[in-house]
Motif scaffolding. Structure first.
Motif, PDB file in Angstrom:
ATOM      1  N   ARG A 142       0.835  -1.210   0.000  1.00 46.30           N
ATOM      2  CA  ARG A 142       0.000   0.000   0.000  1.00 46.30           C
ATOM      3  C   ARG A 142       0.867   1.256   0.000  1.00 46.30           C
ATOM      4  O   ARG A 142       0.586   2.227  -0.705  1.00 46.30           O
ATOM      5  N   GLN A 143       1.943   1.208   0.766  1.00 40.41           N
ATOM      6  CA  GLN A 143       2.826   2.375   0.877  1.00 40.41           C
ATOM      7  C   GLN A 143       3.529   2.694  -0.438  1.00 40.41           C
ATOM      8  O   GLN A 143       3.712   3.862  -0.787  1.00 40.41           O
ATOM      9  N   ILE A 144       3.942   1.647  -1.162  1.00 41.62           N
ATOM     10  CA  ILE A 144       4.712   1.884  -2.387  1.00 41.62           C
ATOM     11  C   ILE A 144       3.832   1.844  -3.636  1.00 41.62           C
ATOM     12  O   ILE A 144       4.323   2.052  -4.747  1.00 41.62           O
ATOM     13  N   GLY A 145       2.544   1.532  -3.460  1.00 42.45           N
ATOM     14  CA  GLY A 145       1.613   1.600  -4.574  1.00 42.45           C
ATOM     15  C   GLY A 145       1.740   0.483  -5.581  1.00 42.45           C
ATOM     16  O   GLY A 145       1.660   0.724  -6.789  1.00 42.45           O
ATOM     17  N   CYS A 146       1.945  -0.743  -5.115  1.00 45.52           N
ATOM     18  CA  CYS A 146       1.978  -1.879  -6.036  1.00 45.52           C
ATOM     19  C   CYS A 146       1.051  -2.971  -5.522  1.00 45.52           C
ATOM     20  O   CYS A 146       0.579  -2.932  -4.382  1.00 45.52           O
ATOM     21  N   LYS A 147       0.784  -3.940  -6.370  1.00 45.26           N
ATOM     22  CA  LYS A 147      -0.135  -5.018  -6.037  1.00 45.26           C
ATOM     23  C   LYS A 147       0.623  -6.185  -5.411  1.00 45.26           C
ATOM     24  O   LYS A 147       1.704  -6.553  -5.873  1.00 45.26           O
ATOM     25  N   LEU A 148       0.045  -6.766  -4.370  1.00 49.20           N
ATOM     26  CA  LEU A 148       0.640  -7.943  -3.743  1.00 49.20           C
ATOM     27  C   LEU A 148       0.237  -9.191  -4.529  1.00 49.20           C
ATOM     28  O   LEU A 148      -0.954  -9.417  -4.766  1.00 49.20           O
ATOM     29  N   PRO A 149       1.211  -9.998  -4.968  1.00 49.68           N
ATOM     30  CA  PRO A 149       0.857 -11.236  -5.665  1.00 49.68           C
ATOM     31  C   PRO A 149       0.011 -12.153  -4.778  1.00 49.68           C
ATOM     32  O   PRO A 149      -0.046 -11.976  -3.555  1.00 49.68           O
ATOM     33  N   SER A 150      -0.620 -13.139  -5.381  1.00 48.66           N
ATOM     34  CA  SER A 150      -1.388 -14.136  -4.639  1.00 48.66           C
ATOM     35  C   SER A 150      -0.522 -14.722  -3.525  1.00 48.66           C
ATOM     36  O   SER A 150       0.591 -15.189  -3.760  1.00 48.66           O
ATOM     37  N   CYS A 151      -1.022 -14.683  -2.283  1.00 41.63           N
ATOM     38  CA  CYS A 151      -0.195 -14.989  -1.111  1.00 41.63           C
ATOM     39  C   CYS A 151      -0.855 -16.101  -0.292  1.00 41.63           C
ATOM     40  O   CYS A 151      -2.009 -15.987   0.109  1.00 41.63           O
ATOM     41  N   THR A 152      -0.108 -17.184  -0.029  1.00 38.77           N
ATOM     42  CA  THR A 152      -0.614 -18.315   0.744  1.00 38.77           C
ATOM     43  C   THR A 152       0.226 -18.498   2.004  1.00 38.77           C
ATOM     44  O   THR A 152       1.457 -18.516   1.932  1.00 38.77           O
ATOM     45  N   VAL A 153      -0.437 -18.642   3.154  1.00 39.81           N
ATOM     46  CA  VAL A 153       0.266 -18.855   4.425  1.00 39.81           C
ATOM     47  C   VAL A 153       0.430 -20.352   4.656  1.00 39.81           C
ATOM     48  O   VAL A 153      -0.552 -21.103   4.705  1.00 39.81           O
ATOM     49  N   ILE A 154       1.678 -20.796   4.813  1.00 39.04           N
ATOM     50  CA  ILE A 154       1.986 -22.199   5.093  1.00 39.04           C
ATOM     51  C   ILE A 154       3.004 -22.251   6.228  1.00 39.04           C
ATOM     52  O   ILE A 154       4.173 -21.885   6.037  1.00 39.04           O
ATOM     53  N   PRO A 155       2.600 -22.671   7.422  1.00 44.12           N
ATOM     54  CA  PRO A 155       3.553 -22.748   8.541  1.00 44.12           C
ATOM     55  C   PRO A 155       4.704 -23.707   8.245  1.00 44.12           C
ATOM     56  O   PRO A 155       4.519 -24.728   7.577  1.00 44.12           O
ATOM     57  N   LEU A 156       5.881 -23.361   8.735  1.00 44.27           N
ATOM     58  CA  LEU A 156       7.035 -24.248   8.594  1.00 44.27           C
ATOM     59  C   LEU A 156       6.841 -25.503   9.435  1.00 44.27           C
ATOM     60  O   LEU A 156       6.086 -25.512  10.413  1.00 44.27           O
ATOM     61  N   GLY A 157       7.561 -26.546   9.070  1.00 46.24           N
ATOM     62  CA  GLY A 157       7.412 -27.821   9.759  1.00 46.24           C
ATOM     63  C   GLY A 157       8.303 -27.948  10.985  1.00 46.24           C
ATOM     64  O   GLY A 157       9.318 -27.282  11.127  1.00 46.24           O
ATOM     65  N   ALA A 158       7.885 -28.825  11.882  1.00 47.31           N
ATOM     66  CA  ALA A 158       8.682 -29.217  13.045  1.00 47.31           C
ATOM     67  C   ALA A 158       8.168 -30.585  13.443  1.00 47.31           C
ATOM     68  O   ALA A 158       7.052 -30.707  13.950  1.00 47.31           O
ATOM     69  N   ASP A 159       8.948 -31.623  13.188  1.00 49.23           N
ATOM     70  CA  ASP A 159       8.442 -32.983  13.356  1.00 49.23           C
ATOM     71  C   ASP A 159       8.492 -33.428  14.809  1.00 49.23           C
ATOM     72  O   ASP A 159       9.558 -33.710  15.361  1.00 49.23           O
ATOM     73  N   PHE A 160       7.313 -33.529  15.420  1.00 52.39           N
ATOM     74  CA  PHE A 160       7.215 -33.891  16.832  1.00 52.39           C
ATOM     75  C   PHE A 160       7.750 -35.299  17.078  1.00 52.39           C
ATOM     76  O   PHE A 160       8.386 -35.563  18.090  1.00 52.39           O
ATOM     77  N   HIS A 161       7.492 -36.210  16.157  1.00 51.44           N
ATOM     78  CA  HIS A 161       7.887 -37.609  16.398  1.00 51.44           C
ATOM     79  C   HIS A 161       9.402 -37.795  16.399  1.00 51.44           C
ATOM     80  O   HIS A 161       9.896 -38.831  16.842  1.00 51.44           O
ATOM     81  N   GLU A 162      10.138 -36.784  15.919  1.00 55.61           N
ATOM     82  CA  GLU A 162      11.591 -36.921  15.893  1.00 55.61           C
ATOM     83  C   GLU A 162      12.235 -36.602  17.240  1.00 55.61           C
ATOM     84  O   GLU A 162      13.405 -36.871  17.445  1.00 55.61           O
ATOM     85  N   VAL A 163      11.487 -36.006  18.157  1.00 57.44           N
ATOM     86  CA  VAL A 163      12.050 -35.610  19.444  1.00 57.44           C
ATOM     87  C   VAL A 163      12.265 -36.841  20.322  1.00 57.44           C
ATOM     88  O   VAL A 163      11.359 -37.638  20.528  1.00 57.44           O
TER      89      VAL A 163
END
Length: 396
Positions: free
Chosen positions: A182-203
């Protein structure tokens, strides 16, 4: 379709942590999926070939990395890294219609500027997808190297102009990107939120025999508060040292810093090593193995997370999945990643840290209830992270 990934920075990394760890985990699964001939169910497009690239400055050209050798080195811990690099040159002209160029690594610190590369690929008909881990270099440049800020500005600016899709790890980053565009006046590309992994079973529970003696000696001086991660201005390690002097020491707590001493920390390092309790009740370790870091997490009274800003906050996840309570600065990404499983304090509020530590020191039933509650915590794993990224890549 062909999927091209520039991993020049990953191949140069001495230690696979942070962004390089994420790139490694996703790439391994992409390659293995391709080798096993698995089909992306109901996906409008399929990834037929994953092509890993590294840039050689000597002849200003990309070359291909052997996928099988990549798996052997990064998953099997066999072979020699340099032997992954083949002499099979890849011309930029080959990356065109029907191809995807996926920027997954920390490519802004590499040699090939995206302001040059991306418009060229776009003219040739390639689709461009980028994984943006954070935009801290833009929002908080005071915590970054000046050269890195300029490099990241080029990288992000090019992707804002030419990327077809963006992947980020937190909604907090989307908010920052929306504000910036918004500040620089351009369009944001299609944006998908994907959390990074952390494998619980490896602990797993780490045994004392696997740990160096100096680390064991420090960890057995319980109870201790732990900070994990590169020591740099943004992480705010000085706050925990202040809290130690202003209350934690009198409560009987020790502190352990685990991480490399980073840039612009000469004053902090001098103060740390000159402290009368350094090496007795205050400890600093560099170059620890994964098992040693895990041991410190498992035996800490609290992980303390003092950061001014973060893209994701992996130490929060690593502590919680090992059953270790967390005292965290109250910033948006901490709330998003860890929710109500953390105990929060106002940024730079030493008194709140000391008060919370004092409360749980004297109210042990409350502390054990906290430990019991965080057993329910389950972060995203690398499999779901990979599957979600693959879905974005294969979406038409």
């Amino acid at each position: 379709m062909k999927l091209y990934i520039d991993i020049s920075v990953l191949t140069l990394a001495a230690f696979v942590t942070g962004i390089q760890r994420a790139a490694q985990e996703i790439i391994l699964r992409l390659i293995q999926n391709q080798m096993h001939g698995q089909v992306q169910n109901q996906a409008p497009r399929q990834i037929q070939e994953v092509i890993l690239l590294y840039y050689r400055a000597a002849d200003n050209r990309y070359y291909r990395i052997d996928n099988q050798a990549f798996i052997q080195y990064y998953a099997g811990h066999r072979g020699i890294k340099e032997k992954m690099m083949t002499k099979h040159g890849i011309a930029l002209e080959d990356i065109g219609h029907g191809s995807i160029f996926f920027d997954l690594d920390a490519a802004w610190i590499g040699r090939v500027r995206r302001s040059y590369l991306l418009p060229l690929l776009k003219r040739q008909g390639a689709e461009i997808v980028v994984h943006i881990y954070d935009i801290i270099s833009i929002t908080h440049p005071q915590y970054c190297l000046q050269r890195g800020v300029y490099q990241f500005m080029d990288y992000l600016g090019a992707h804002l102009q030419y990327a077809d899709k963006m992947i980020v790890n937190a909604h907090a980053t989307v908010t920052e990107l929306e504000k910036l565009t918004r500040q620089i006046g351009c369009k944001l590309p299609s944006c998908t939120v994907i959390p990074l992994g952390a494998d619980f079973h490896e602990v797993r529970r780490i045994q004392k025999k696997e740990i160096r003696k100096s680390l064991l000696k420090a960890a057995e001086n319980k109870p201790y508060l732990l900070m994990v991660g590169t020591i740099e201005p943004r992480k705010n390690h000085k706050l925990l040292l202040r809290a130690y002097d202003e209350g934690l020491r009198d409560l009987g707590y020790h502190i352990i810093f685990a991480g490399y001493m980073g840039w612009n920390m000469e004053v902090f390092e001098k103060k740390l090593k000159a402290h009368p309790d350094y090496g007795k009740r205050i400890f600093h370790f560099e170059g620890l193995k994964d098992d040693e870091i895990s041991y410190l997490y498992q035996h800490a009274e609290f992980l303390v997370f003092c950061s001014y800003t973060e893209g994701y906050g992996l130490p929060l996840i690593e502590a919680l999945q090992r059953g270790t309570p967390v005292l965290a600065s109250d910033i948006p990404v901490s709330r998003e990643v860890a929710g109500d499983y953390c105990e929060y304090f106002e940024q730079d509020n030493v008194q709140q840290i000391c008060r919370k530590a004092a409360y749980f020191k004297t109210h042990r039933k409350a502390y054990h209830r906290l430990k019991k509650r965080i057993r329910e915590y389950r972060p995203a794993d690398w499999k779901s992270c990979y599957l979600n990224m693959r879905q974005v890549l294969c979406r038409g």
